[in-house]
Design a protein around this motif. Structure first.
Motif, PDB file in Angstrom:
ATOM      1  N   HIS A  54     -23.309  10.840  42.776  1.00 45.50           N
ATOM      2  CA  HIS A  54     -22.208  10.101  42.166  1.00 45.50           C
ATOM      3  C   HIS A  54     -22.374   9.966  40.656  1.00 45.50           C
ATOM      4  O   HIS A  54     -21.404  10.133  39.899  1.00 45.50           O
ATOM      5  CB  HIS A  54     -22.114   8.711  42.809  1.00 45.50           C
ATOM      6  N   ASP A  55     -23.576   9.689  40.199  1.00 47.24           N
ATOM      7  CA  ASP A  55     -23.793   9.480  38.765  1.00 47.24           C
ATOM      8  C   ASP A  55     -23.453  10.725  37.957  1.00 47.24           C
ATOM      9  O   ASP A  55     -22.911  10.622  36.848  1.00 47.24           O
ATOM     10  CB  ASP A  55     -25.241   9.062  38.504  1.00 47.24           C
ATOM     11  N   ALA A  56     -23.782  11.908  38.488  1.00 47.00           N
ATOM     12  CA  ALA A  56     -23.460  13.149  37.788  1.00 47.00           C
ATOM     13  C   ALA A  56     -21.954  13.324  37.658  1.00 47.00           C
ATOM     14  O   ALA A  56     -21.442  13.747  36.607  1.00 47.00           O
ATOM     15  CB  ALA A  56     -24.066  14.346  38.526  1.00 47.00           C
ATOM     16  N   ALA A  57     -21.222  12.975  38.711  1.00 47.61           N
ATOM     17  CA  ALA A  57     -19.762  13.083  38.667  1.00 47.61           C
ATOM     18  C   ALA A  57     -19.158  12.049  37.730  1.00 47.61           C
ATOM     19  O   ALA A  57     -18.134  12.316  37.083  1.00 47.61           O
ATOM     20  CB  ALA A  57     -19.186  12.939  40.071  1.00 47.61           C
ATOM     21  N   VAL A  58     -19.783  10.876  37.639  1.00 42.74           N
ATOM     22  CA  VAL A  58     -19.310   9.866  36.684  1.00 42.74           C
ATOM     23  C   VAL A  58     -19.461  10.387  35.261  1.00 42.74           C
ATOM     24  O   VAL A  58     -18.566  10.194  34.410  1.00 42.74           O
ATOM     25  CB  VAL A  58     -20.087   8.539  36.864  1.00 42.74           C
ATOM     26  N   ARG A  59     -20.561  11.067  34.972  1.00 42.30           N
ATOM     27  CA  ARG A  59     -20.747  11.647  33.636  1.00 42.30           C
ATOM     28  C   ARG A  59     -19.682  12.709  33.348  1.00 42.30           C
ATOM     29  O   ARG A  59     -19.179  12.806  32.217  1.00 42.30           O
ATOM     30  CB  ARG A  59     -22.142  12.252  33.510  1.00 42.30           C
ATOM     31  N   LEU A  60     -19.343  13.487  34.358  1.00 43.37           N
ATOM     32  CA  LEU A  60     -18.289  14.494  34.190  1.00 43.37           C
ATOM     33  C   LEU A  60     -16.954  13.821  33.909  1.00 43.37           C
ATOM     34  O   LEU A  60     -16.193  14.245  33.021  1.00 43.37           O
ATOM     35  CB  LEU A  60     -18.208  15.368  35.441  1.00 43.37           C
ATOM     36  N   GLN A  61     -16.652  12.759  34.646  1.00 38.95           N
ATOM     37  CA  GLN A  61     -15.395  12.056  34.427  1.00 38.95           C
ATOM     38  C   GLN A  61     -15.352  11.417  33.050  1.00 38.95           C
ATOM     39  O   GLN A  61     -14.319  11.460  32.369  1.00 38.95           O
ATOM     40  CB  GLN A  61     -15.193  10.988  35.498  1.00 38.95           C
ATOM     41  N   ARG A  66     -16.243  23.458  24.494  1.00 33.77           N
ATOM     42  CA  ARG A  66     -17.392  22.827  23.856  1.00 33.77           C
ATOM     43  C   ARG A  66     -18.672  23.063  24.657  1.00 33.77           C
ATOM     44  O   ARG A  66     -19.765  23.193  24.093  1.00 33.77           O
ATOM     45  CB  ARG A  66     -17.130  21.325  23.674  1.00 33.77           C
ATOM     46  N   THR A  67     -18.519  23.171  25.982  1.00 36.86           N
ATOM     47  CA  THR A  67     -19.674  23.456  26.821  1.00 36.86           C
ATOM     48  C   THR A  67     -20.146  24.899  26.628  1.00 36.86           C
ATOM     49  O   THR A  67     -21.358  25.155  26.532  1.00 36.86           O
ATOM     50  CB  THR A  67     -19.336  23.178  28.291  1.00 36.86           C
ATOM     51  N   LEU A  68     -19.223  25.855  26.556  1.00 37.47           N
ATOM     52  CA  LEU A  68     -19.600  27.239  26.269  1.00 37.47           C
ATOM     53  C   LEU A  68     -20.295  27.344  24.912  1.00 37.47           C
ATOM     54  O   LEU A  68     -21.276  28.077  24.752  1.00 37.47           O
ATOM     55  CB  LEU A  68     -18.362  28.141  26.302  1.00 37.47           C
ATOM     56  N   LEU A  85     -23.821  18.814  32.619  1.00 40.81           N
ATOM     57  CA  LEU A  85     -22.769  18.350  33.524  1.00 40.81           C
ATOM     58  C   LEU A  85     -22.756  19.185  34.799  1.00 40.81           C
ATOM     59  O   LEU A  85     -23.082  20.380  34.783  1.00 40.81           O
ATOM     60  CB  LEU A  85     -21.412  18.414  32.827  1.00 40.81           C
ATOM     61  N   PRO A  86     -22.352  18.609  35.928  1.00 38.97           N
ATOM     62  CA  PRO A  86     -22.524  19.290  37.215  1.00 38.97           C
ATOM     63  C   PRO A  86     -21.647  20.506  37.441  1.00 38.97           C
ATOM     64  O   PRO A  86     -21.910  21.278  38.362  1.00 38.97           O
ATOM     65  CB  PRO A  86     -22.207  18.184  38.236  1.00 38.97           C
ATOM     66  N   TRP A  87     -20.618  20.712  36.640  1.00 41.69           N
ATOM     67  CA  TRP A  87     -19.779  21.902  36.847  1.00 41.69           C
ATOM     68  C   TRP A  87     -20.364  23.141  36.184  1.00 41.69           C
ATOM     69  O   TRP A  87     -19.886  24.253  36.390  1.00 41.69           O
ATOM     70  CB  TRP A  87     -18.351  21.648  36.373  1.00 41.69           C
ATOM     71  N   VAL A  88     -21.406  22.985  35.399  1.00 41.17           N
ATOM     72  CA  VAL A  88     -22.016  24.123  34.699  1.00 41.17           C
ATOM     73  C   VAL A  88     -22.799  24.975  35.697  1.00 41.17           C
ATOM     74  O   VAL A  88     -23.677  24.483  36.411  1.00 41.17           O
ATOM     75  CB  VAL A  88     -22.942  23.640  33.569  1.00 41.17           C
TER      76      VAL A  88
END
Length: 464
Positions: free
Chosen positions: A94-101, A387-389, A408-411
């Motif tokens: 959950h915490d990782a998804a909160v950071r993404l949000q 910005r992530t790229l 971030l978890p989508w990377v």
């Protein structure tokens, strides 16, 4: 009454004009970074990379002209939604998804700030996003949705009843709504054009009318020559299937829009909408709309959801039945607009991964990178992806270390490909037929339970 302009790319281009063409690639070339795709993802990536490392030689290759795809045809929703967040919570916690949000919340402000800094007049109005419910089942989903968003850190989100909803927008029969301040309405083409101008002013080379047919490590191959670069980034979203070997990577899902003629002040007094919020609903085949800077309503939703073989349209032409269906949604929301002139109709494609999760990746062994699969939330998500790229390339080249964005978890998320034809065509058509049937059921059966056929469709598709 004049006839509806159907196609012509989009109302946004009819309003702001087709840009002057840029030169195609003149022949074989080299670069430090080659970006394939001149939409939001590609241009934002070029912008942030060049700002961070001014000496980089960056080339952008675009098949038609910058913003020809989803970046120039979308609903102008700059908002904090990101495809796949709930799945990332299950996979990474959950915490990782909160950071993404939180990163997406911040991205809305980043786009507004950067547009102002670059002098881009994109018609931005930060009125937030209002999502309404007008059946008992929609209201139950709305309340669950609101609670979920709060649990992911949106403490400033507000839940409204019927009266409070009507004080913002008087949607016929609305029984509740949820509002977030993390959203804005904008003119997508004006943002795109301004961004392209800013990128070129930084010294980035942009070639249009240059379709890339194949991407290989350190190579972007076109009919006019090959660009060789240590990093080649695929930023093609709904047009990814046109590249060699990418037919089943992301499904090009169609979305269609209409725009009304400018509405007189007395009509707006009936409707309200003085806050100019981006407006959506909790239907399964959902709609999205905005009150434009010149007081039209631009409204979109699904028409023909998918064309066999991952084909895409040329210039946004839309079936008459889809225009009629979108007009029906408009009148369902605002009955006083019965008979209102629809001046423009158009369509575009968005990228949908098999698990409905947006991703951003840099393969350090090959130098190939990509971002997309935004499932319709790309106006803001493209900026975060860019910005992530930037950070991934700086990290890989030894110019910087890991950052909050690279963690971030989508990377680096991997997803399986779509089924071959005819299975994906049958699956998508059946899926959206089920959603439309569910919406009809919920309109006529006054129960708070979501239609079972929609729940089943979600489970089969992997949408939730």
């Amino acid at each position: 009454m004049t006839s509806t302009i159907n196609g012509g790319i989009s109302f946004w281009y009819a309003d702001d004009g087709i840009p002057a063409p840029r030169e195609p690639l003149p022949g074989d070339s080299t670069a430090d970074v080659c970006i394939v795709g001149g939409g939001y993802t590609g241009l934002w990536t070029a912008y942030y990379l060049k700002k961070a490392v001014p000496f980089l030689n960056i080339t952008v290759l675009e098949a038609r002209f910058c913003g020809y795809g989803a970046s120039g045809r979308n609903g102008g929703w700059l908002y904090n939604g990101i495809a796949g967040r709930d799945r990332y919570a299950r996979l990474h916690g959950h915490d990782a998804a909160v950071r993404l949000q939180q990163a997406m919340n911040d991205t809305v402000d980043e786009v507004v700030r950067t547009a102002a800094e670059e002098g881009i007049d994109a018609g931005v109005h930060q009125g937030g996003v209002l999502e309404v419910a007008y059946t008992p089942a929609q209201l139950a989903r709305l309340k669950a949705f609101h609670a979920t968003e709060v649990s992911f850190g949106e403490k400033d989100r507000e839940l409204y009843g019927a009266r409070e909803t009507a004080e913002r927008v008087r949607v016929a029969g609305a029984v509740g709504s949820s509002w977030t301040p993390h959203g804005a309405r904008l003119h997508p083409v004006r943002l795109l054009k301004g961004l392209a101008t800013a990128v070129e002013a930084l010294g980035v080379t942009v070639h249009e009318s240059t379709p890339v047919t194949e991407i290989k490590p350190k190579h972007a191959i076109t009919p006019y020559g090959t660009v060789r670069a240590p990093y080649v980034l695929r930023c093609t979203e709904g047009f990814t299937a046109s590249l060699a070997g990418q037919r089943r990577t992301w499904l090009p899902m169609n979305s269609s829009m209409i725009a009304t003629a400018p509405l007189p002040e007395e009509v707006w007094e009936e409707i309200g909408w003085s806050g100019r919020e981006a407006l959506g609903d909790m239907a399964h085949a959902y709609m999205y709309a905005q009150r434009t800077a010149d007081d039209r309503i631009a409204l979109g939703g699904r028409g023909v959801p998918y064309r066999f073989g991952s084909r895409t349209d040329d210039d946004g032409s839309t079936q008459a039945a889809t225009v009629d269906a979108l007009r029906a949604v408009l009148v369902r929301f605002f009955p006083q607009l019965t008979g209102t002139e629809i001046t423009h109709a158009w369509s575009g494609v968005l990228g949908v991964p098999r698990d409905w999760c947006a991703t951003v990746t840099l393969d350090r062994s090959s130098g190939l990178g990509w971002a997309g699969g935004y499932v319709g939330s790309g106006v803001a998500t493209a900026n975060l992806a860019a910005r992530t790229l930037r950070d991934l390339i700086q990290q890989d080249s030894g110019q910087a270390g890991p950052t909050e964005l690279t963690a971030l978890p989508w990377v680096g998320h991997k997803v399986r490909t779509w089924e071959p034809e005819p299975f994906r065509w049958l699956g998508v058509r059946t899926l959206y037929a089920a959603y439309r049937r569910a919406d009809r059921h919920e309109l006529t059966h006054h129960t708070a339970e979501t239609a079972r056929i929609a729940t089943l469709a979600n489970r089969i598709s992997g949408r939730h």
